[in-house]
Design an enzyme around this catalytic site. Structure first.
Site, PDB file in Angstrom:
ATOM      1  N   GLY A 261       8.292  -3.826   8.830  1.00  0.00           N
ATOM      2  CA  GLY A 261       9.020  -3.050   7.843  1.00  0.00           C
ATOM      3  C   GLY A 261       8.161  -1.993   7.186  1.00  0.00           C
ATOM      4  O   GLY A 261       6.986  -1.799   7.525  1.00  0.00           O
ATOM      5  N   ASP A 262       8.752  -1.294   6.211  1.00  0.00           N
ATOM      6  CA  ASP A 262       8.099  -0.179   5.547  1.00  0.00           C
ATOM      7  C   ASP A 262       7.151  -0.605   4.434  1.00  0.00           C
ATOM      8  O   ASP A 262       6.364   0.210   3.953  1.00  0.00           O
ATOM      9  CB  ASP A 262       9.150   0.758   4.933  1.00  0.00           C
ATOM     10  CG  ASP A 262      10.088   1.326   5.974  1.00  0.00           C
ATOM     11  OD1 ASP A 262       9.673   2.248   6.674  1.00  0.00           O
ATOM     12  OD2 ASP A 262      11.225   0.834   6.086  1.00  0.00           O
ATOM     13  N   CYS A 263       7.226  -1.857   3.997  1.00  0.00           N
ATOM     14  CA  CYS A 263       6.507  -2.234   2.782  1.00  0.00           C
ATOM     15  C   CYS A 263       5.373  -3.225   2.987  1.00  0.00           C
ATOM     16  O   CYS A 263       4.243  -2.967   2.579  1.00  0.00           O
ATOM     17  CB  CYS A 263       7.494  -2.792   1.753  1.00  0.00           C
ATOM     18  SG  CYS A 263       8.589  -1.545   1.041  1.00  0.00           S
ATOM     19  N   ILE A 264       5.651  -4.379   3.589  1.00  0.00           N
ATOM     20  CA  ILE A 264       4.667  -5.462   3.576  1.00  0.00           C
ATOM     21  C   ILE A 264       3.367  -5.085   4.283  1.00  0.00           C
ATOM     22  O   ILE A 264       2.298  -5.106   3.671  1.00  0.00           O
ATOM     23  CB  ILE A 264       5.272  -6.761   4.143  1.00  0.00           C
ATOM     24  CG1 ILE A 264       6.400  -7.236   3.228  1.00  0.00           C
ATOM     25  CG2 ILE A 264       4.209  -7.841   4.276  1.00  0.00           C
ATOM     26  CD1 ILE A 264       7.130  -8.464   3.732  1.00  0.00           C
ATOM     27  N   SER A 267       1.798  -1.852   2.544  1.00  0.00           N
ATOM     28  CA  SER A 267       1.211  -2.104   1.221  1.00  0.00           C
ATOM     29  C   SER A 267      -0.121  -2.820   1.331  1.00  0.00           C
ATOM     30  O   SER A 267      -1.066  -2.519   0.582  1.00  0.00           O
ATOM     31  CB  SER A 267       2.181  -2.931   0.372  1.00  0.00           C
ATOM     32  OG  SER A 267       3.332  -2.184   0.036  1.00  0.00           O
TER      33      SER A 267
END
Length: 413
Positions: A261-264, A267
């Protein structure tokens, strides 16, 4: 065009729900996107255009009310009271933030805004991005002074694609000055049920980075537990279920083929890059990233072992159909998907095809474009990578089916 209360730049997974929520609150909203095709699919309300963060009913209501307007970015950015920047901030080299799209959006807003405007950065940011990148660009292009002539804040959105209703999740907000925070809280309170104000934009940036890094570390830990359970001939689900009975100090995370995904994963990269920038070490996060990066290759390795143990033909002579290629169930997002990384691993030795109702086509690392095939397509082996709850379970009686969604291939009877 009538006066615009809010301009949302970027109509993806976080921008569109923000625009719809603002329109629902009674504001006049202009949604702007750099993709003309994206603007068309939203305006035509094509199936799936809500990206599982906005329902068709919510989108239809916002558009029908006339409070949600759409525009391609080439048509320019208008004067507005509030600007919300929701453009992608992918990881670049060495985990550092790619700020090119965010900087471009800041420049465009700076050219259009008038004194008194509020600019809220909603994109995921590495610590220091708002103050070191967005603020100086807006100030230089507009000639205005942050905190006096215009107001700047950061409010990273929390989304869970596949589970709509982002307005129900608390939003963290911080402004460049106390007045900036006050105005940002006032606006965000119209699109979220609860607002948590923090003392600085850096603190807000770190909140988003840490909460996603926390998940990365725990998912990687769950994958290490799964390996240990396998070596001890213990059922990992039994261990997790029993551990979850503890009412404090434990938060269950499931093993899998790799977090995406775009976050985990992004980040976590921002976390370690920021630590290095300040001369610090982050061995726990570095180890978690290494475990996560290794999971797709580990999944393929375990699959080879499973095939050999059952006397089945090796991968190099097999036609493999991969079922489900998105990074999580019931979304259309393949960014950082472990399933896609598994396909890239397999493509070097097997004839690979895939089936996913959410993803009509898929570009591999070697430049090959695959098109989604029926679940009944010719194959010697089927791998279930992502289980979409909204669609029929994958069933094949003619060939072996292995469920790899937990990271460890399990043959489906």
């Amino acid at each position: 065009m009538d006066i615009i209360d809010i301009t949302v730049i970027g109509l993806g997974f976080t921008g569109l729900p923000t625009a719809v929520a603002a329109a629902r609150s009674g504001l006049t909203v202009l949604g702007v996107d750099a993709s003309a095709e994206r603007v068309r699919e939203i305006s035509e309300q094509r199936p799936g255009c809500g990206l599982t963060t906005v329902t068709e009913q919510e989108l239809n209501s916002a558009l029908a009310s006339g409070r949600l307007l759409l525009r391609h970015s080439t048509q320019g950015i208008p004067h507005s009271n509030v600007y919300v920047l929701c453009v992608p901030t992918p990881a670049g080299r060495h985990g550092r933030l790619d700020v090119s799209l965010l900087a471009q959006a800041a420049d465009e807003v700076a050219k259009a805004m008038r004194p008194g405007a509020l600019v809220i950065v909603q994109s995921t940011c590495a610590p220091g991005t708002v103050e070191e990148v967005v603020l100086p660009r807006i100030a230089a292009v507009s000639g205005l002074c942050a905190g006096l002539d215009f107001h700047l804040a950061h409010s990273p959105v929390r989304t869970d694609p596949g589970n709509v209703g982002v307005d129900t999740v608390p939003r963290v907000v911080a402004g460049y000055t106390p007045r900036c925070t006050e105005l940002a809280v006032r606006f965000v309170s119209r699109v979220a049920r609860r607002v948590v104000a923090v003392s600085s934009t850096r603190a807000a940036e770190l909140v988003k980075i840490f909460e996603n890094t926390f998940r990365m570390v725990n998912i990687s830990l769950a994958n290490e537990l799964a390996a240990l359970c396998r070596a001890q001939r213990v059922d990992v689900d039994e261990v997790l279920e029993a551990a979850g009975s503890k009412p404090y100090g434990f938060l269950r995370h499931r093993p899998g083929p790799g977090a995406g995904g775009d976050c985990i994963p992004v980040s976590a990269g921002f976390f370690t890059a920021s630590a290095r920038r300040h001369g610090l070490h982050s061995p726990v996060v570095d180890a978690a990233i290494a475990v996560n990066d290794a999971m797709p290759a580990h999944t393929v390795h375990r699959l080879r072992e499973a095939l050999a143990a059952r006397g089945l033909p090796p991968l190099r002579r097999s036609r493999v159909l991969v079922a489900g290629v998105t990074y999580k169930p019931d979304t259309a997002n393949v960014r950082q998907s472990a399933a896609v990384r598994v396909i890239n691993e397999l493509s070097g030795e097997a004839d690979v095809a895939y089936h996913d109702p959410y993803v009509p086509s898929l570009l591999l690392d070697n430049g090959t474009t695959l098109v989604s095939q029926p679940v009944s397509a010719p194959a010697d082996l089927v791998l279930i990578m992502t289980r979409h709850a909204a669609h029929e379970p994958v069933r094949r009686d003619d060939v072996p089916v292995f469920d790899c969604s937990s990271g460890d291939p399990v043959e489906v009877a």
